[in-house]
Design an enzyme around this catalytic site. Structure first.
Site, mmCIF file in Angstrom:
data_model
loop_
_atom_site.group_PDB
_atom_site.id
_atom_site.type_symbol
_atom_site.label_atom_id
_atom_site.label_comp_id
_atom_site.label_asym_id
_atom_site.label_seq_id
_atom_site.Cartn_x
_atom_site.Cartn_y
_atom_site.Cartn_z
ATOM 1 N N SER A 176 1.238 -1.436 -0.174
ATOM 2 C CA SER A 176 0.093 0.057 -0.297
ATOM 3 C C SER A 176 0.579 1.349 -0.354
ATOM 4 O O SER A 176 1.338 1.325 -0.736
ATOM 5 C CB SER A 176 -1.161 0.001 1.164
ATOM 6 O OG SER A 176 -2.255 0.425 0.633
ATOM 7 N N ASP A 432 -8.308 -5.706 -5.866
ATOM 8 C CA ASP A 432 -8.283 -4.640 -4.449
ATOM 9 C C ASP A 432 -8.413 -3.564 -5.190
ATOM 10 O O ASP A 432 -8.113 -3.686 -6.300
ATOM 11 C CB ASP A 432 -6.573 -4.842 -3.956
ATOM 12 C CG ASP A 432 -6.047 -3.971 -3.906
ATOM 13 O OD1 ASP A 432 -6.522 -3.008 -2.790
ATOM 14 O OD2 ASP A 432 -4.801 -3.470 -3.437
ATOM 15 N N HIS A 457 -6.053 -6.564 -0.885
ATOM 16 C CA HIS A 457 -4.721 -5.363 -0.640
ATOM 17 C C HIS A 457 -3.688 -6.774 -0.259
ATOM 18 O O HIS A 457 -3.674 -7.136 0.330
ATOM 19 C CB HIS A 457 -5.384 -4.555 0.184
ATOM 20 C CG HIS A 457 -4.505 -3.441 0.072
ATOM 21 N ND1 HIS A 457 -4.040 -2.963 -0.826
ATOM 22 C CD2 HIS A 457 -4.175 -3.017 1.435
ATOM 23 C CE1 HIS A 457 -3.915 -1.311 -0.597
ATOM 24 N NE2 HIS A 457 -3.469 -1.884 0.992
#
Ligand SMILES: *[C@@H]1O[C@H](CO)[C@@H](O)[C@H](O)[C@H]1NC(C)=O
Ligand SMILES: *[C@@H]1O[C@H](CO)[C@@H](O)[C@H](O)[C@H]1NC(C)=O
Ligand SMILES: *[C@@H]1O[C@H](CO)[C@@H](O)[C@H](O)[C@H]1NC(C)=O
Ligand SMILES: *[C@@H]1O[C@H](CO)[C@@H](O)[C@H](O)[C@H]1NC(C)=O
Length: 497
Positions: A176, A432, A457
């Protein structure tokens, strides 16, 4: 990002947390007891502090000092003085959360004889440069991406010296925003970092490149892919809520959504919509095939569970409340929904979480990281909720006294013009909602995009699990091979320095 915390005072306040990459403290404590993941590997991290420069870019300011930056380290698998260093560029949360949810890095270290370090991002977790005053103005001003990268560069350099590891190649890892930092480390410090695994790193959307509708469209697609009836039910429920709000039937809204307090204004209804939308965001992001304790507690396949819940109760509004309960009521102990405690609106429409970490993330979303995503009830199933650059600027000016720079990441970290970079893996899972804000196509033989079908994710960073889809097993193999190659190349380079 999410959280809870008590910071320097010893009082623990447990809040529910929601948002991009943060976790509730109670789940943290739990996972610490179990240690990492399902593999037999217990990395035995030691928690340490590094004396870090406050302001890398000004020799004469309030930054003329240092702070204590937390990091976790394990040499359990290290071929001492020879094996590579795997360095996790911590993102917006308590570093233990990432260490405990990134078992792949440990498995890879065991295979490749690596030293592992997880470094905490400044202004998060326990790495608060000014303690409880860190979120005051002007103290918050030293929270920038550039300072965080310089922290990591300085830390790596000094730790290598201390550990007599000058010939050991460094590979950075992140998920991320942490993946964005890994990319940036390789761009800005190729002298220090030989390669980067950037998992689910939305480097394009956060630089203002792309479609503001993309994020919630992709959240919607996850639910629609379970069944069109599911996304229709969600849209229908939000439509009914809108009708009740238009009639100002606030007592029925209170009853249907088990609110602690009846709404009394359009603002309260807006807040309820935000809270509900956020539950779908989290289920989509964390749609792992097994139950997890990352950013809260999630059942296995939460999107499927959410759709089952949307389609099985007595009426759409009750079903919507129960679906939100998957996220906000995972303990089963929530007596009522407290609109302003369970969810805080901020400069990140995908959620900032709660507590100190959420303030730090809000500030970053108000400065460098552009998260102007909208829902509109046309390209997605959510009520129209816009967050334009103008909205962002007016919020950020009021909240933090700063004017965002929507173009800065593009200028400073190259945007989509990455052609002259090398040795970066961009991995993304197709479940995601962040994936399409990242790099989906390989740009050269050393700028490699990997698709993980059925992956949420940064699933690839998690430890191996029996429920893993074949795609993630394959992705990890490719990642492992590339990293091994980079380490070899870097060894040769370092020898000739
Ligand atoms: C910076 O630190 C040095 C050494 O501690 C000190 O002598 C100097 O006065 C400081 N400068 C500022 C501007 O605070
Ligand atoms: C939370 O979950 C429990 C157990 O399923 C349920 O009895 C309770 O009504 C839920 N709370 C709310 C506010 O929906
Ligand atoms: C979404 O659009 C539909 C028509 O397509 C409308 O009936 C519904 O009220 C809208 N919902 C919201 C929350 O605006
Ligand atoms: C990954 O999937 C995206 C979206 O389906 C596609 O555009 C892209 O070409 C794929 N990339 C790779 C490396 O297979």
């Amino acid at each position: 990002m999410s959280r809870i915390l008590d910071i320097l005072a010893a009082t623990l306040v447990i809040c529910f947390t929601v948002g991009l990459d943060a976790l509730p403290f109670h789940s943290l404590i739990k996972s610490k007891q179990h240690q990492v993941g399902l593999s037999s590997t217990d990395p035995q991290f030691t928690e340490k502090y590094f004396t870090q420069i406050l302001d890398h870019f000004n020799f004469n300011s309030m930054g003329n000092g240092s702070f204590q930056q937390r990091y976790l380290i394990t040499d359990k698998y290290w071929k001492t003085g020879y094996g590579p260093i795997f360095f996790y560029t911590g993102n917006e949360g308590d570093i233990w959360e990432f260490a405990l949810n990134s078992g792949f890095i440990i498995e890879l270290a065991a295979q490749q004889g690596a030293l592992v370090i997880f470094a905490e991002h400044r202004y998060y977790g326990k790495s608060l440069p000014f303690g409880e005053d860190s979120f005051h103005i002007p103290e918050v001003g030293l929270l920038t991406v550039e300072q965080a990268l310089a922290d990591y560069a300085v830390m790596i350099t000094e730790l290598k010296q201390e550990l007599v590891a000058s010939d050991c190649p460094v590979i950075v890892f992140g998920g991320s925003y942490g993946g964005m930092l890994s990319v940036y480390m390789r761009l800005k410090y190729p002298n220090i970092v030989a390669g980067a695994l950037a998992a689910s790193a939305p480097i394009l959307s956060t630089a203002g490149l792309g479609d503001p509708r993309q994020f919630f469209r992709d959240v919607t697609a996850d639910f629609q892919n379970i069944s069109p009836e599911c996304s229709d039910a969600v849209r229908g429920a939000f439509g009914q809520l809108k009708e009740l709000a238009e009639r100002q039937d606030y007592s029925l809204i209170k009853e249907k959504f088990a609110l602690c307090k009846a709404p009394s204004s359009p603002q309260d209804v807006h807040q309820l919509n935000g809270l509900l939308r956020n539950a779908f965001t989290l289920m989509a992001m964390l749609d792992y095939p097994y139950s997890t304790h990352f950013m809260g507690d999630m059942p296995a396949n939460p999107v499927k569970v959410g759709c089952d819940t949307m389609l099985s109760g007595p009426d759409l509004l009750t079903n919507l409340r129960n679906t939100a309960g998957i996220v906000y009521n995972s303990t089963g102990e929530l007596t009522c929904f407290n609109l302003y405690k369970l969810f805080v609106e901020c400069a990140d429409p995908t959620g900032c979480g709660l507590g100190f970490n959420s303030m730090a993330w809000d500030y970053q979303a108000c400065t460098e990281i552009d998260l102007c995503f909208e829902s509109n009830n046309v390209t997605d199933m959510f009520p129209p909720m816009f967050f334009t650059e103008e909205d962002r600027e007016s919020y950020c000016t009021k909240r933090w006294g700063v004017v965002p720079r929507p173009n800065w990441l593009k200028v400073h970290f190259w945007g989509d013009d990455l052609f002259t970079a090398s040795n970066i893996i961009f991995s993304n899972g197709d479940l995601d909602p962040w994936a399409n804000g990242g790099v989906r196509k390989s740009l050269s033989s050393s700028l490699v995009a990997i698709n993980i079908s059925g992956g949420a994710h940064h699933l690839d960073l998690r430890g191996s699990n029996d429920a893993d889809p074949g795609s993630v097993i394959k992705a990890r193999k490719t990642e492992s091979q590339l990293i091994e190659e980079w380490v070899k190349m870097e060894k040769t380079r370092l020898k000739h320095l």
